[in-house]
Write a protein that holds these residues in place. Structure first.
Motif, PDB file in Angstrom:
ATOM      1  N   PHE A 158      -5.417   3.241  -8.099  1.00  0.00           N
ATOM      2  CA  PHE A 158      -4.527   2.081  -9.152  1.00  0.00           C
ATOM      3  C   PHE A 158      -2.916   1.755  -7.521  1.00  0.00           C
ATOM      4  CE2 PHE A 158      -0.611   3.406 -10.906  1.00  0.00           C
ATOM      5  CZ  PHE A 158      -1.060   1.714 -11.487  1.00  0.00           C
ATOM      6  N   LEU A 159      -2.527   2.427  -7.169  1.00  0.00           N
ATOM      7  CA  LEU A 159      -1.920   2.729  -6.632  1.00  0.00           C
ATOM      8  C   LEU A 159      -2.015   1.134  -4.888  1.00  0.00           C
ATOM      9  CD1 LEU A 159      -0.324   6.289  -5.471  1.00  0.00           C
ATOM     10  CD2 LEU A 159       0.029   4.231  -7.308  1.00  0.00           C
ATOM     11  N   ASN A 160      -2.965   0.976  -5.217  1.00  0.00           N
ATOM     12  CA  ASN A 160      -3.063   0.176  -4.101  1.00  0.00           C
ATOM     13  C   ASN A 160      -3.891  -0.999  -4.465  1.00  0.00           C
ATOM     14  OD1 ASN A 160      -3.075   1.459  -1.358  1.00  0.00           O
ATOM     15  ND2 ASN A 160      -3.741   2.616  -1.870  1.00  0.00           N
ATOM     16  N   LYS A 161      -4.282  -0.889  -5.723  1.00  0.00           N
ATOM     17  CA  LYS A 161      -4.176  -2.660  -6.203  1.00  0.00           C
ATOM     18  C   LYS A 161      -3.651  -3.703  -5.986  1.00  0.00           C
ATOM     19  CE  LYS A 161      -7.468  -1.793  -9.166  1.00  0.00           C
ATOM     20  NZ  LYS A 161      -8.418  -1.882 -10.407  1.00  0.00           N
ATOM     21  N   MET A 188       0.431  -1.442  -0.389  1.00  0.00           N
ATOM     22  CA  MET A 188      -0.131   0.136  -0.109  1.00  0.00           C
ATOM     23  C   MET A 188       1.405   1.124   0.327  1.00  0.00           C
ATOM     24  SD  MET A 188      -2.889   0.773   2.489  1.00  0.00           S
ATOM     25  CE  MET A 188      -4.383   0.578   2.325  1.00  0.00           C
ATOM     26  N   ALA A 189       0.563   1.852  -0.877  1.00  0.00           N
ATOM     27  CA  ALA A 189       1.723   3.639  -1.164  1.00  0.00           C
ATOM     28  C   ALA A 189       0.774   4.616   0.517  1.00  0.00           C
ATOM     29  CB  ALA A 189       0.656   4.136  -2.218  1.00  0.00           C
ATOM     30  N   ASP A 190       1.895   5.215   0.637  1.00  0.00           N
ATOM     31  CA  ASP A 190       1.716   6.238   1.732  1.00  0.00           C
ATOM     32  C   ASP A 190       0.725   7.556   0.915  1.00  0.00           C
ATOM     33  OD1 ASP A 190       3.047   9.083   2.365  1.00  0.00           O
ATOM     34  OD2 ASP A 190       2.836   7.569   4.487  1.00  0.00           O
ATOM     35  N   ILE A 191      -0.212   7.841   1.557  1.00  0.00           N
ATOM     36  CA  ILE A 191      -0.906   8.613   1.264  1.00  0.00           C
ATOM     37  C   ILE A 191      -0.356  10.245   0.364  1.00  0.00           C
ATOM     38  CG2 ILE A 191      -2.256   9.691   2.499  1.00  0.00           C
ATOM     39  CD1 ILE A 191      -5.033   9.372   1.253  1.00  0.00           C
ATOM     40  N   ASP A 192       0.273  10.597   1.807  1.00  0.00           N
ATOM     41  CA  ASP A 192       1.008  11.477   1.332  1.00  0.00           C
ATOM     42  C   ASP A 192       1.943  11.766   0.260  1.00  0.00           C
ATOM     43  OD1 ASP A 192      -0.228  13.129   3.573  1.00  0.00           O
ATOM     44  OD2 ASP A 192       0.935  12.416   5.015  1.00  0.00           O
ATOM     45  N   THR A 249      -7.256   2.941 -18.932  1.00  0.00           N
ATOM     46  CA  THR A 249      -7.095   1.472 -17.559  1.00  0.00           C
ATOM     47  C   THR A 249      -7.154   1.732 -16.402  1.00  0.00           C
ATOM     48  OG1 THR A 249      -4.882   1.721 -17.511  1.00  0.00           O
ATOM     49  CG2 THR A 249      -5.844   0.277 -19.856  1.00  0.00           C
ATOM     50  N   ARG A 250      -7.407   3.368 -16.214  1.00  0.00           N
ATOM     51  CA  ARG A 250      -7.597   3.394 -14.970  1.00  0.00           C
ATOM     52  C   ARG A 250      -8.702   4.436 -14.155  1.00  0.00           C
ATOM     53  NH1 ARG A 250      -5.156  -0.533 -13.733  1.00  0.00           N
ATOM     54  NH2 ARG A 250      -2.752  -0.689 -14.518  1.00  0.00           N
TER      55      ARG A 250
END
Length: 70
Positions: free
Chosen positions: A67-70, A1-5, A50-51
């Motif tokens: 997309f980053l959290n798939k 999972m990506a960092d939201i900031d 696609t996103r």
């Protein structure tokens, strides 16, 4: 999972005009500036498509985050 900031910072770099959306043209430009990526507008449009969850032909931050959290 990506960092939201970090994701927000990355999204803001892609969103060159600051309108809250990333267009295919902005995405294409960002890829070209980032190195050896030389994509056509139609390839950038296909990537965005696609996103693009709501079909408006641009990426919102929420779509980018998903997309980053798939």
């Amino acid at each position: 999972m990506a960092d939201i900031d970090e994701a927000r910072e990355q999204f803001n770099r892609l969103d060159a005009d600051g309108d809250g959306f990333v267009t295919a043209a902005e995405f294409k430009t960002a890829l070209a500036q980032g190195g050896d990526w030389n994509v056509t507008e139609s390839v950038a449009e296909a990537i965005i498509k696609t996103r693009d969850l709501d079909g408006d032909k641009v990426l919102s931050f929420d779509e980018f985050w998903a997309f980053l959290n798939k």
